[in-house]
Design an enzyme around this catalytic site. Sequence first.
Site, short mmCIF file in Angstrom:
data_model
loop_
_atom_site.label_atom_id
_atom_site.label_comp_id
_atom_site.label_asym_id
_atom_site.label_seq_id
_atom_site.Cartn_x
_atom_site.Cartn_y
_atom_site.Cartn_z
N GLY A 107 1.05 -1.26 0.14
CA GLY A 107 -0.01 0.12 0.03
C GLY A 107 0.84 1.28 -0.02
O GLY A 107 2.01 1.14 0.05
N VAL A 130 1.25 3.50 2.29
CA VAL A 130 2.01 3.74 3.42
C VAL A 130 3.07 2.49 3.69
O VAL A 130 4.21 2.97 4.23
CB VAL A 130 0.95 3.49 4.91
CG1 VAL A 130 1.93 3.72 6.00
CG2 VAL A 130 0.11 4.66 4.78
N ARG A 149 -6.60 3.39 18.54
CA ARG A 149 -5.94 4.63 19.01
C ARG A 149 -6.71 4.95 20.60
O ARG A 149 -6.05 5.64 21.12
CB ARG A 149 -6.40 5.56 17.87
CG ARG A 149 -5.38 5.44 16.71
CD ARG A 149 -5.58 6.55 15.68
NE ARG A 149 -5.11 6.36 14.42
CZ ARG A 149 -5.47 6.41 13.39
NH1 ARG A 149 -6.54 7.40 13.07
NH2 ARG A 149 -4.81 6.20 12.10
N CYS A 208 -3.05 10.63 10.48
CA CYS A 208 -2.19 11.82 9.73
C CYS A 208 -2.25 13.18 10.07
O CYS A 208 -1.38 13.97 10.09
CB CYS A 208 -2.08 11.38 8.42
SG CYS A 208 -3.69 11.02 7.65
N GLN A 246 -6.58 17.82 2.98
CA GLN A 246 -5.97 16.57 2.86
C GLN A 246 -5.87 15.97 1.44
O GLN A 246 -6.78 15.97 0.71
CB GLN A 246 -6.73 15.49 3.87
CG GLN A 246 -6.74 16.13 5.37
CD GLN A 246 -7.36 15.21 6.32
OE1 GLN A 246 -8.07 15.61 7.17
NE2 GLN A 246 -7.07 13.99 6.16
N SER A 255 -3.41 10.90 -1.04
CA SER A 255 -2.67 9.69 -0.78
C SER A 255 -3.32 9.29 0.55
O SER A 255 -2.75 8.09 1.10
CB SER A 255 -1.13 9.89 -0.95
OG SER A 255 -0.94 11.10 -0.22
N ARG A 310 -11.21 17.09 1.84
CA ARG A 310 -10.16 16.12 0.80
C ARG A 310 -9.96 17.20 -0.45
O ARG A 310 -11.13 17.74 -1.35
CB ARG A 310 -10.91 14.93 0.36
CG ARG A 310 -9.92 14.21 -0.42
CD ARG A 310 -8.83 13.33 0.20
NE ARG A 310 -9.33 12.53 1.28
CZ ARG A 310 -8.60 11.98 2.15
NH1 ARG A 310 -7.18 12.18 2.37
NH2 ARG A 310 -9.23 11.03 3.07
N HIS A 331 -0.92 16.84 3.74
CA HIS A 331 -1.96 17.39 4.37
C HIS A 331 -1.68 18.76 4.88
O HIS A 331 -0.59 19.21 5.42
CB HIS A 331 -2.54 16.83 5.57
CG HIS A 331 -2.88 15.37 4.93
ND1 HIS A 331 -3.27 14.95 3.88
CD2 HIS A 331 -3.59 14.35 5.76
CE1 HIS A 331 -3.64 13.55 3.78
NE2 HIS A 331 -3.85 13.03 4.95
N1 LIG Z 1 -2.35 7.09 3.48
C1 LIG Z 1 -2.07 7.76 4.88
O1 LIG Z 1 -1.72 8.97 4.66
C2 LIG Z 1 -2.48 7.04 6.07
C3 LIG Z 1 -2.16 7.86 7.01
C4 LIG Z 1 -2.26 7.12 8.20
C5 LIG Z 1 -2.68 6.22 8.67
N2 LIG Z 1 -3.16 5.66 7.52
C6 LIG Z 1 -3.64 4.23 7.61
O2 LIG Z 1 -2.89 2.99 7.15
C7 LIG Z 1 -3.55 2.00 6.43
C8 LIG Z 1 -3.28 1.88 4.94
O3 LIG Z 1 -3.49 2.90 4.31
P1 LIG Z 1 -2.68 3.03 2.65
O4 LIG Z 1 -2.92 4.49 2.48
O5 LIG Z 1 -1.39 2.51 2.71
O6 LIG Z 1 -3.84 2.20 2.01
P2 LIG Z 1 -3.84 1.39 0.49
O7 LIG Z 1 -2.93 2.29 -0.16
O8 LIG Z 1 -5.00 1.19 -0.07
O9 LIG Z 1 -2.76 0.05 0.93
C9 LIG Z 1 -3.50 -0.95 1.60
C10 LIG Z 1 -2.71 -1.98 1.95
O10 LIG Z 1 -3.55 -2.92 2.73
C11 LIG Z 1 -3.57 -4.35 2.12
N3 LIG Z 1 -4.91 -5.12 2.49
C12 LIG Z 1 -6.07 -4.40 2.06
N4 LIG Z 1 -6.91 -5.60 2.36
C13 LIG Z 1 -6.28 -6.47 2.91
C14 LIG Z 1 -6.49 -7.77 3.54
N5 LIG Z 1 -7.92 -8.28 3.50
N6 LIG Z 1 -5.57 -8.62 3.88
C15 LIG Z 1 -4.23 -8.10 3.75
N7 LIG Z 1 -3.77 -7.02 3.43
C16 LIG Z 1 -4.93 -6.24 2.83
C17 LIG Z 1 -3.33 -3.89 0.68
O11 LIG Z 1 -3.01 -5.02 0.16
P3 LIG Z 1 -3.27 -5.38 -1.38
O12 LIG Z 1 -2.01 -4.42 -2.15
O13 LIG Z 1 -3.16 -6.90 -1.60
O14 LIG Z 1 -4.64 -5.02 -1.84
C18 LIG Z 1 -2.43 -2.66 0.59
O15 LIG Z 1 -1.01 -3.37 0.89
C19 LIG Z 1 -4.95 2.28 6.76
O16 LIG Z 1 -5.66 1.82 7.83
C20 LIG Z 1 -5.13 3.77 6.86
O17 LIG Z 1 -5.93 4.31 7.47
C21 LIG Z 1 -2.90 5.78 6.22
#
Ligand SMILES: NC(=O)c1ccc[n+]([C@@H]2O[C@H](COP(=O)([O-])OP(=O)(O)OC[C@H]3O[C@@H](n4cnc5c(N)ncnc54)[C@H](OP(=O)(O)O)[C@@H]3O)[C@@H](O)[C@H]2O)c1
Length: 337
Positions: free
Chosen positions: A17, A19, A104, A133, A160, A163, A239, A246
């Site tokens: 993903g 992150v 959290r 974030c 925000q 990403s 958004r 952000h």
């Molecule tokens: N993006 C940010 O700025 C940010 C900031 C703070 C916190 N977060 C938190 O971090 C988390 C991930 O965010 P992201 O932005 O990286 O999302 P993302 O780009 O959509 O990536 C999601 C990740 O989770 C995996 N995933 C989804 N469903 C799954 C399942 N059933 N089993 C195993 N792995 C699974 C995906 O794997 P696949 O590639 O196989 O689908 C991918 O590696 C979320 O909880 C989000 O709230 C994000």
Amino acid sequence: MLKKKTKYVVAIVGATGAVGREMIEILEERKFPVSELIPLASERSEGERVDINGKSVVVRKLGKDSFVGVDIALFSAGAERSLEFAPAAVKAGAVVIDNSSAFRMDPKVPLVVPEVNGRALVKHTGIIANPNCSTIGMVMALKPIHDAVKIRRIVVTTFQSVSGTGKDAIDELAGQTVALLNFQDIKTKVYPHQIAFNCLPHIDSFLEDGSTKEEKKMADETRKILEDDSIRVTATTVRVPVFRCHSESVNIETEKKISANEVRALLSEAPGVIVYDDPKKDLYPLAIDVAGKDEVYVGRIREDGSIPNGINIWIVSDNLRKGAALNAVQIAELLLQ
Ligand SMILES: NC(=O)c1ccc[n+]([C@@H]2O[C@H](COP(=O)([O-])OP(=O)(O)OC[C@H]3O[C@@H](n4cnc5c(N)ncnc54)[C@H](OP(=O)(O)O)[C@@H]3O)[C@@H](O)[C@H]2O)c1
């Protein structure tokens, strides 16, 4: 509890993903002592490869048995996965640092920004939560002010980037932008409305009172991290069609008066914060400049003449780095000390 070793087995849940990929880069960049990286994701990515320290590693499908021998598990795959699999990781002996909102506000789980409340880490019982974030950027800038003159109320509006929603949202903004500039129809999948050339006053789901979960997270998490339930916080989270970083417009009311110059001086000394504030030269933090940076940038610092003790500031931070991956790796670094 983490046993002292020279190198650690690190699992990343959500390694494919937005992150997760950033986490791998940051572990490498900061020379985190990794003996083995275990990248985990859904079955969609099983067999893909990620690179760390010149080695290519195969992505495995996440399961309850994924954590045998793991020392540190960085979770970044959404709250459902954290709720289901983090307890299994702890049972297997790993310390979990979770990026989702799952734990959290659990009183037993420390919610940590190392520069702000790193000492909260000592109370962990296996799971440590990484804040939202937007909350991280805001508390980094507000903690020194709160310590100096006590913040009574915060009014924050966020701008925000996509990403923050993940990799599908990055593709959606790019796809819609290209389509619209080519006079083609757009596809809307991740967001309820067109995000290209638009602003959506809607992040996460709506609550009964008309606010959103994202807005509630900012209020609740700020009070928990600053360890002060008396701070009143109201947030509007928006958004915007920006890929990365952000931005936040923050108005605070303090118990004691503080001048804009005093805020500038305080924040200039704050770890991880950079004051970038010379409006006469058109200099203030911008998402495009802060992208890829570790620090939280603060500018437009000025007094709010509409109340006796008011300050306005503009904060920009990289949501994928300090807002997520970097903060998680910094927590892991603190655990090693
Ligand atoms: N993006 C940010 O700025 C940010 C900031 C703070 C916190 N977060 C938190 O971090 C988390 C991930 O965010 P992201 O932005 O990286 O999302 P993302 O780009 O959509 O990536 C999601 C990740 O989770 C995996 N995933 C989804 N469903 C799954 C399942 N059933 N089993 C195993 N792995 C699974 C995906 O794997 P696949 O590639 O196989 O689908 C991918 O590696 C979320 O909880 C989000 O709230 C994000």
